[in-house]
Every structure is written in structure tokens, then in C-alpha cells.
Scaffold this motif. Sequence first.
Motif, mmCIF file in Angstrom:
data_model
loop_
_atom_site.group_PDB
_atom_site.id
_atom_site.type_symbol
_atom_site.label_atom_id
_atom_site.label_comp_id
_atom_site.label_asym_id
_atom_site.label_seq_id
_atom_site.Cartn_x
_atom_site.Cartn_y
_atom_site.Cartn_z
ATOM 1 N N ARG A 77 -6.876 -0.307 -5.336
ATOM 2 C CA ARG A 77 -7.178 0.614 -6.438
ATOM 3 C C ARG A 77 -7.130 2.065 -5.953
ATOM 4 N NH1 ARG A 77 -12.871 0.209 -8.933
ATOM 5 N NH2 ARG A 77 -13.245 1.500 -7.138
ATOM 6 N N ARG A 78 -7.671 2.328 -4.774
ATOM 7 C CA ARG A 78 -7.614 3.690 -4.205
ATOM 8 C C ARG A 78 -6.173 4.160 -4.038
ATOM 9 N NH1 ARG A 78 -11.749 2.217 0.147
ATOM 10 N NH2 ARG A 78 -13.687 2.571 -0.947
ATOM 11 N N CYS A 79 -5.279 3.212 -3.744
ATOM 12 C CA CYS A 79 -3.862 3.558 -3.561
ATOM 13 C C CYS A 79 -3.103 3.635 -4.876
ATOM 14 C CB CYS A 79 -3.196 2.550 -2.630
ATOM 15 S SG CYS A 79 -3.795 2.654 -0.936
ATOM 16 N N GLY A 80 -3.740 3.239 -5.996
ATOM 17 C CA GLY A 80 -3.103 3.407 -7.288
ATOM 18 C C GLY A 80 -2.963 2.158 -8.140
ATOM 19 N N LEU A 88 0.831 -1.208 0.000
ATOM 20 C CA LEU A 88 0.000 0.000 0.000
ATOM 21 C C LEU A 88 0.870 1.263 0.000
ATOM 22 C CD1 LEU A 88 -2.811 -1.011 2.524
ATOM 23 C CD2 LEU A 88 -2.935 -0.994 0.030
ATOM 24 N N VAL A 90 -10.416 -2.980 -3.863
ATOM 25 C CA VAL A 90 -10.908 -1.603 -3.795
ATOM 26 C C VAL A 90 -9.886 -0.731 -3.076
ATOM 27 C CG1 VAL A 90 -12.643 -0.116 -2.700
ATOM 28 C CG2 VAL A 90 -13.366 -2.115 -4.021
ATOM 29 N N GLU A 91 -9.366 -1.230 -1.961
ATOM 30 C CA GLU A 91 -8.342 -0.477 -1.224
ATOM 31 C C GLU A 91 -7.084 -0.288 -2.072
ATOM 32 O OE1 GLU A 91 -6.242 -0.433 3.167
ATOM 33 O OE2 GLU A 91 -6.899 -2.372 2.370
ATOM 34 N N LYS A 96 -12.985 -6.429 -1.659
ATOM 35 C CA LYS A 96 -12.691 -5.461 -0.600
ATOM 36 C C LYS A 96 -11.214 -5.056 -0.635
ATOM 37 C CE LYS A 96 -13.037 -4.783 4.362
ATOM 38 N NZ LYS A 96 -13.384 -5.348 5.656
ATOM 39 N N LYS A 141 1.509 6.404 -7.073
ATOM 40 C CA LYS A 141 0.330 7.181 -7.463
ATOM 41 C C LYS A 141 0.630 8.679 -7.467
ATOM 42 C CE LYS A 141 -4.557 7.851 -6.427
ATOM 43 N NZ LYS A 141 -5.661 7.531 -5.512
ATOM 44 N N ARG A 169 0.988 4.028 -3.028
ATOM 45 C CA ARG A 169 0.699 5.447 -2.779
ATOM 46 C C ARG A 169 1.804 6.346 -3.346
ATOM 47 N NH1 ARG A 169 -0.568 3.456 2.640
ATOM 48 N NH2 ARG A 169 -2.802 3.111 2.703
ATOM 49 N N THR A 173 -3.541 -0.428 -10.894
ATOM 50 C CA THR A 173 -4.187 -0.395 -12.199
ATOM 51 C C THR A 173 -4.501 -1.796 -12.700
ATOM 52 O OG1 THR A 173 -2.819 1.534 -12.702
ATOM 53 C CG2 THR A 173 -3.986 0.530 -14.537
#
Length: 190
Positions: A82-85, A46, A79-80, A76, A53, A50, A87
Amino acid sequence: MDCSPNKNDCLKTDVILSAIDDLHKMGISVLLLSGGEPFIYYDEVLTILRRAKQYNMLCSINTNAYWCHSVDITKKKLVELRRCGLTNIITSVDIFHNEFINIDKVKNLLIAAQKIGVRPLLNLCGGYDEANHGLIDLMAQLGESAYNVDIRIFPLLKIGAAKRNFKDIRLDYTYVAEDLQCVSYQTLHI
């Protein structure tokens, strides 16, 4: 590449973050995290995502899908990520990996990734009779979960652990095009 279930080498997170900073300065915009299994170090992954990203890098992770116990659990986590970048998510299906990883976990990964908009890629490794026939069986088991998934086929290369473990296997291909390289992976991938 020299990964196996018995290896536990790992780059330090600060070294990776520094490399990402340097890669950005060099104009590199694609990052692939691989292993072994990166998700053994989930919090570090993660952190790495980040940082990448921040530089708008396209980020892929190669995983064996050991953590994909159900579609919901997998969604779940994706999703986390993807939020951190994240692809792309890449996994492998072959008689080597699936000796250790149940094919249902790979299915869960492919289904969940498509549902949330992370691009799944499926690597198949073959190159000799037993492996090629095993791929046919494994793809049949994946069924519809492999629809709309990018599939890349790799021959077994006798490098790293494969060089030690597959000494007596006659490979189906006979030509190695060392002078042709993929810009992304620096090797020829078919």
C-alpha cells in the motif's frame, strides 16, 4: 490469458516501467498486475508499484494468495504494498485455483486487506455444473471473511490453457457478446 502452474514466462521489469511511462503519457490511470502469480517477483512488483504511484495510478494486483500464511504476515506485506501504491488486491476462488491454494490463505488475504484499507476483490469462476457447485462450497468456507468484499463472477472461457484443458466440458452459457466490452478489461465481465 494462458497461465498455469507450469508456466514461467515473465515480462522484464524495464519493459513494464517503460510501458507505465507510456501509459501515463496516454492518460491511462489504472494499472492491473496479473500473471500467473506476480508475487513470485515481489521486489519487481514493489518497483512497478512505485513507478505507477509517481503518476497517481490506481494499482491492482491479481494474486492466488499462496503467500498469505496468516493474517499478520499478510497485513505486513500489504502495508508495504500500500505504501508503494497498491489500491486493490484481487484473488480468485474456484475449483481450479483451490486445487493448489488452500482456502484459508484466501481468507487471510480478505481479512488482512480489509483491516488495512486495501480494497479486496474476489473473482469467482464457474460456468458448468461441477464448477458452480464447487463455488457454493468454497464461498461457504470463506464465510464472514467475504463480507464487504466486491465479488465478480466470470464464466469459464475456452481461451488460453482452458481451451486445451476443458475441451469436453459443456458450458452453461450459450451466448457470447463479443461486441460488448468493459472499458477497464476490454472484455465482457459479468
